[in-house]
Write an enzyme that holds these catalytic residues in place. Structure first.
Site: not given
Ligand code: NDP
Length: 334
Positions: A54, A209, A294
């Protein structure tokens, strides 16, 4: 915040984990990253997930700084090895003994920690003998640099072979880290039954997602400013698969179901993955501390069977279920 056991181990982790993919060291400034970590700690989250890849190491550094004043024994810190890091030399990738040994040392140095709680194979490496990988993980555990070992996006057969070798090397694989959400259910047919039998949990990524299940992306309308779908550092590219007008329309149909439970769509999405008993934690990302506050309200929520069915009906055929979508690159990425 409720805790769950990680696999068949004695380790307890919070059922919501804060993850820092795409945000720390990239999309958001360091002071916002630290504010998000503080919001997670304030809400009772003690489990944090990162990876060496990352932001090419920067995400581990930022997380380590954000956690440095905390009591180490009260945290569960996860990181990963496999994708190319650093200057991306021939051996700065994959699951060879050399890269695992150097990978753990690099991660610990950046995190400023003596050990991680969970060290994960970030994909399956088809070019390294599995025996070599498992033996290297056994040695990392014996050296006290990682307490537990897990994997990410391994299919059912890889989980079975890996667990058999791990147990003959004197330890157990405790977890698999797959993508899982109401929209992406490819683990349900094969990975979850195999993992349950093998004493492994799922620690699931992108339960929302990537923000799509929060309902903030409206079909036919521009993405909100500052959201992942507008992030040119990588967010936009990664979320693209879900930014389909039919998917976005279906997500809006979940609103009355969330309202019936007194939840926001974001909370419904996280609570949905936690209904699966093989899921130990939802790895949730955030670009702002208010999102963390939230999202944590999804902990402890029970969704009754009739509303689980209503979610299936609302999403219909946009849900991906094909178990063949659990794949690791045939060639180790360079
Ligand atoms: P999420 O599906 O939880 O998406 C998170 C994103 O959604 C945030 O960064 C934000 O983006 C938006 N968000 C979060 N909360 C809210 C809310 N309450 N209302 C509106 N938008 C919101 O998960 P991620 O895709 O971030 O993945 C989570 C974790 O999973 C990663 O940090 C990592 O640790 C792991 N991961 C592992 C992988 C693997 O290959 N093993 C691959 C991918 C992730 P924004 O505000 O910018 O729109």
């Amino acid at each position: 915040m409720d805790y769950r056991f990680l696999g068949a181990s004695g380790l307890k982790i919070t059922e919501i984990t804060y993850g820092n993919w795409l945000t720390h060291g990239s999309q958001i400034e360091n002071d916002t990253a630290i504010a998000c970590v503080n919001a997670a700690l304030d809400a009772g989250i003690t489990t944090f997930d990162t990876a060496d890849v990352y932001a090419n190491g920067a995400a581990e550094t930022v997380l380590g700084q954000a956690l440095k004043s905390q009591r180490r024994e009260s945290l569960e810190v996860f990181t990963k090895v496999y994708w190319p890091v650093g200057p991306k030399g021939a051996n700065d990738t994959g699951l060879s003994r050399k890269h695992i040994m150097e990978g753990i040392n690099g991660s610990l140095r950046r995190l400023g920690m003596d050990y991680v709680d969970l060290y994960q194979a970030h994909r399956f490496d088809h070019e390294t003998p599995l025996e070599e990988t498992i033996q290297a993980f056994a040695d990392v555990v014996r050296a006290g640099k990682a307490l537990y070992i897990g994997v990410s996006e391994w299919n059912a057969q890889q989980l079975r072979e890996g667990q058999a070798l791990a147990q003959s090397a004197g330890f157990s694989l405790v977890s698999n880290q797959p993508q899982y959400s109401a929209l992406w259910r490819v683990i349900e047919a094969e990975v979850v039954p195999a993992a349950s039998e093998l004493g492994m949990s799922q620690v699931v990524w992108s339960p929302m997602a990537q923000g799509v299940l929060s309902g903030k992306y409206l079909p036919g309308r521009p993405a909100p400013a500052g959201s992942r779908a507008t992030d040119e550092h990588g967010g936009q590219r990664n979320i693209a698969g879900f930014m389909d007008p039919t998917v976005l329309e279906r997500v809006q149909l979940l609103r009355p179901i969330a309202a019936e439970l007194g939840l926001k769509l974001s909370q419904l999405a996280i609570a949905w993955v936690l209904q699966n008993p093989n899921v130990a934690t939802a790895l949730v990302g955030a670009s702002r501390p208010e999102q963390v506050a939230e999202n944590v309200k999804a902990s402890g929520v029970a969704i009754p069977p009739e509303l689980m069915k209503a979610i299936d009906e609302a999403l219909g055929d946009v849900v991906e279920r094909d178990p063949a979508k659990t794949v690791s690159p045939e060639k180790r990425p360079a």
